[in-house]
Design an enzyme around this catalytic site. Structure first.
Site, PDB file in Angstrom:
ATOM      1  N   CYS A  55      -2.192  -0.301   7.415  1.00  0.00           N
ATOM      2  CA  CYS A  55      -1.383   0.922   7.352  1.00  0.00           C
ATOM      3  C   CYS A  55      -1.547   1.768   8.614  1.00  0.00           C
ATOM      4  O   CYS A  55      -0.628   2.503   8.984  1.00  0.00           O
ATOM      5  CB  CYS A  55      -1.745   1.724   6.114  1.00  0.00           C
ATOM      6  SG  CYS A  55      -1.333   0.845   4.594  1.00  0.00           S
ATOM      7  N   CYS A  72      -5.903   1.963   5.756  1.00  0.00           N
ATOM      8  CA  CYS A  72      -6.564   0.707   6.110  1.00  0.00           C
ATOM      9  C   CYS A  72      -6.017   0.213   7.453  1.00  0.00           C
ATOM     10  O   CYS A  72      -5.119   0.826   8.041  1.00  0.00           O
ATOM     11  CB  CYS A  72      -6.318  -0.333   5.026  1.00  0.00           C
ATOM     12  SG  CYS A  72      -4.628  -0.990   5.041  1.00  0.00           S
ATOM     13  N   HIS A 118       0.855  -1.190   0.000  1.00  0.00           N
ATOM     14  CA  HIS A 118       0.000   0.000   0.000  1.00  0.00           C
ATOM     15  C   HIS A 118       0.892   1.242   0.000  1.00  0.00           C
ATOM     16  O   HIS A 118       2.044   1.194   0.447  1.00  0.00           O
ATOM     17  CB  HIS A 118      -0.895   0.001   1.239  1.00  0.00           C
ATOM     18  CG  HIS A 118      -1.958  -1.053   1.212  1.00  0.00           C
ATOM     19  ND1 HIS A 118      -3.010  -1.075   2.092  1.00  0.00           N
ATOM     20  CD2 HIS A 118      -2.127  -2.116   0.384  1.00  0.00           C
ATOM     21  CE1 HIS A 118      -3.789  -2.113   1.827  1.00  0.00           C
ATOM     22  NE2 HIS A 118      -3.279  -2.769   0.798  1.00  0.00           N
ATOM     23  N   GLU A 130       1.072   3.873   1.814  1.00  0.00           N
ATOM     24  CA  GLU A 130       1.649   4.279   3.109  1.00  0.00           C
ATOM     25  C   GLU A 130       2.814   3.374   3.498  1.00  0.00           C
ATOM     26  O   GLU A 130       3.853   3.843   3.959  1.00  0.00           O
ATOM     27  CB  GLU A 130       0.581   4.212   4.208  1.00  0.00           C
ATOM     28  CG  GLU A 130      -0.605   5.143   4.002  1.00  0.00           C
ATOM     29  CD  GLU A 130      -1.786   4.421   3.343  1.00  0.00           C
ATOM     30  OE1 GLU A 130      -1.551   3.553   2.476  1.00  0.00           O
ATOM     31  OE2 GLU A 130      -2.938   4.741   3.698  1.00  0.00           O
TER      32      GLU A 130
HETATM   33 ZN   LIG Z   1      -3.271   0.245   3.636  1.00  0.00          ZN
END
Ligand SMILES: [Zn+2]
Length: 189
Positions: free
Chosen positions: A117, A114, A80, A82
């Site tokens: 993260c 999410c 992801h 991040e």
């Molecule tokens: Zn994430």
């Protein structure tokens, strides 16, 4: 298939066309504009999901790292935006903690993190998290943000991480919608 002993997560080739590494990013607006532009370019260029992030030194406004979603190209559900930004920042300062040297660092992300993260933010040592689009915006196009609760954010606050939300939400949410409308894959596990 042979066993694997190493994994690579790399930014796309276009990053240096979009990112000014020498610039001093003066305020939250300039910092978020970069994170959102990264998300937008990642969609336009077809190099991952519609998410971008950047990590700055809070006092100097210097850019330390950027991340874009690389889940599909890297075959990596952890990639992801991040997490990519966090991993690259830690590599750059050669520390497992972005707080270890006493420099206050902040993570800007084009969408509220999410569950993974949000945990990654806590473990990273950044002292400030600034978000654009909301978790609801991500859910609205089909991405599952996972178990992110009000108590999750309270945990970060209690750990000394300031959280700021809704900075340039509309611009970031537009990227999410454009991704969906142009046939982008919603890749929930
Ligand atoms: Zn994430």
């Amino acid at each position: 298939m042979a066993a694997v002993h190493q994994v690579t997560i790399a930014l796309p080739d276009w990053i240096n066309e979009v990112v000014d590494w020498q610039k001093t990013y003066a305020d939250d607006q300039q910092k978020m504009a970069l994170a959102v532009e990264l998300s937008r370019q990642n969609v336009l260029r077809g190099t991952g999901g519609p998410f971008g992030s950047a990590i700055f030194a809070a006092d100097s406004g210097k850019l330390i790292s950027v991340g874009v979603n690389r889940v599909m190209p890297m075959h990596n559900s952890s990639a992801h935006g991040e997490m990519v930004a966090i991993m690259l920042a830690e590599q750059r300062i050669q520390s497992f903690s972005l707080a270890a040297d006493g420099v206050k660092r902040e993570l800007f992300t084009s969408c509220e993190p999410c569950a993974m993260c949000l945990g990654g933010t806590l473990w990273s040592g950044v002292k400030r998290l600034v978000c654009a689009a909301t978790a609801e915006d991500a859910r609205a196009i089909g991405f599952d943000e996972g178990p992110v609760e009000a108590s999750s954010y309270q945990y970060l606050a209690d750990a000394g991480v300031e959280v700021v939300r809704l900075v340039q939400r509309d611009a970031a949410a537009k990227v999410l919608n454009d991704y969906l409308n142009h046939g982008g894959t919603i890749y929930n596990g």
